[in-house]
Scaffold this motif. Sequence first.
Motif, short mmCIF file in Angstrom:
data_model
loop_
_atom_site.label_atom_id
_atom_site.label_comp_id
_atom_site.label_asym_id
_atom_site.label_seq_id
_atom_site.Cartn_x
_atom_site.Cartn_y
_atom_site.Cartn_z
N ASN A 38 -9.54 10.15 1.79
CA ASN A 38 -8.24 10.58 1.30
C ASN A 38 -7.85 9.67 0.13
O ASN A 38 -7.75 8.45 0.28
CB ASN A 38 -7.20 10.47 2.43
N ASP A 82 -11.65 6.86 6.50
CA ASP A 82 -10.26 7.21 6.17
C ASP A 82 -10.04 7.27 4.66
O ASP A 82 -9.12 7.96 4.19
CB ASP A 82 -9.29 6.17 6.77
N ARG A 89 -3.81 15.65 20.18
CA ARG A 89 -4.36 14.86 19.08
C ARG A 89 -3.25 14.06 18.38
O ARG A 89 -3.52 13.06 17.72
CB ARG A 89 -5.04 15.76 18.06
N THR A 120 -13.22 -2.52 5.71
CA THR A 120 -12.30 -2.09 6.77
C THR A 120 -11.12 -3.05 6.78
O THR A 120 -11.30 -4.27 6.73
CB THR A 120 -13.01 -2.12 8.14
N PRO A 147 -1.19 10.14 4.36
CA PRO A 147 -2.24 10.60 5.28
C PRO A 147 -1.74 10.71 6.72
O PRO A 147 -0.77 10.03 7.10
CB PRO A 147 -3.32 9.51 5.18
N SER A 148 -2.39 11.54 7.51
CA SER A 148 -1.96 11.78 8.89
C SER A 148 -1.93 10.49 9.71
O SER A 148 -1.10 10.33 10.61
CB SER A 148 -2.88 12.80 9.57
N LYS A 149 -2.83 9.55 9.39
CA LYS A 149 -2.88 8.29 10.14
C LYS A 149 -1.62 7.46 9.93
O LYS A 149 -1.29 6.59 10.74
CB LYS A 149 -4.11 7.49 9.69
N LEU A 150 -0.88 7.73 8.85
CA LEU A 150 0.33 6.96 8.55
C LEU A 150 1.61 7.78 8.75
O LEU A 150 2.69 7.32 8.39
CB LEU A 150 0.27 6.46 7.10
N ILE A 157 -7.85 0.67 8.97
CA ILE A 157 -8.28 1.69 8.02
C ILE A 157 -9.79 1.54 7.82
O ILE A 157 -10.27 0.50 7.38
CB ILE A 157 -7.56 1.53 6.66
N GLU A 158 -10.52 2.59 8.20
CA GLU A 158 -11.98 2.57 8.10
C GLU A 158 -12.44 3.21 6.79
O GLU A 158 -11.66 3.84 6.07
CB GLU A 158 -12.60 3.33 9.29
N LEU A 203 -2.48 -1.08 12.24
CA LEU A 203 -3.58 -0.14 12.44
C LEU A 203 -4.77 -0.55 11.57
O LEU A 203 -4.66 -1.39 10.68
CB LEU A 203 -3.15 1.29 12.13
#
Length: 417
Positions: A210, A207, A339, A181, A234-237, A203-204, A201
């Motif tokens: 992807n 995640d 979301r 992580t 990715p959506s997280k970024l 990253i697990e 943020l």
Amino acid sequence: ESTFYPLLHYLFTMKKLSLTLEKGLLSNYQIIITCPTTQQEYYYQQALHEFAKTYKKDGFRPGKVPLDMVKKEINPVYLDMDVINDIINQSINQVLDEHKEIKFIGEPYGLERDKKEDTLILRYKLDVYPEVEIGNDNWKSVSIEKIDTWVSDQEVEDALIWLKKQYATYVDSDVVTHHTTERLKVIYMNNNGEELFTKTLFIEHEDKHNGWFHNLEGKKTWDVIQLPYNQTVPSKLLYTKDDQLPETITLEVLRIQKQELPEFTDESVKSMFGNDGISSINELNTRIREVIAEQKYSNALIEHINTYITTIQWSFKVVVPQSMIEKDYKSRYEAMSKRFGNKEQFEHAYLQLPNGKEELEKKQEELREISKNSLIKFFLINKICELLSIEGIDRNIDMDAEKKLYHHFQPSTEKTN
């Protein structure tokens, strides 16, 4: 004085509005109001008196301005709006009183106005509660299959591993791997190399399914990589600001940690789950098995009911009014948008994609279709329960109608393992 006697006659005779109802194709009615001059004048005078009650003018106390003066100074558009609103409101009350057999719902919409000579004609629509019509008896030969809630030992073992991860500890690690992580510093840059925005943020492991995050593998603490910002990010970024789109994205590794899972013993299990009445590994395994069986039942119930409804729906006809669909759609759209933070951020993220506008419109139409089908399912289930004499449905209990419908076809639903 010229309007006094006609108005007096109207008040004494209490003449109702002239209404006509025309049934529409989309579970609604069109209401047609025919309003002659005398009635129009009555509503006009009524609106004027209401304005006069609160009208203010220098030299007069509030509400004491002469009516003729109010009439000259008030914007006629406001009076006209009040006249129309009063006529519509009375017509709705009259429709509800005269047609108690019709279950009207929602607010009036689609207002149209016309004038023939001195007669005002208003048209608007009111939706009605959907009625499910029976087309044939084919539905009677359809039943719901039994749900299989058998739980394997492997499923229990997988659940134990997941549970251990919830109680895992983290220790610092030297190198990024698929299972570590990371805490990252993320910098978005424009095409001039200028910083647009910075955030941090985590990253697990989940995640990293992807493939984009493979770029981090092998990196150490304080390593920096720079990559182009494009549709593969990715959506997280995703960059969610409303200004210009980034050209590059820079990632700096601030911390790397490795997950360590706990060992489950009778002692540790009692310490962790004793408040839930679990004091040994065997009791934990039993509870997990029960929970998995309940989840299987809940998931399969939805699937089995959907299959049943899909099979029988051709025996029925149900038209859901557009106002119901729109209300359900707005609720779903709002929940989906949250979301991403809010509606604006959600739509902004979509619009960054190639053909983003078309994709967003496609998603919105898909969501409307989901709302429509969900409501059709709801009314069909209610109708079937009525036809099968299934009673005692509690709307405050989630899926209560579906459960009682399933138990009608499968009275014995004990879980066996």
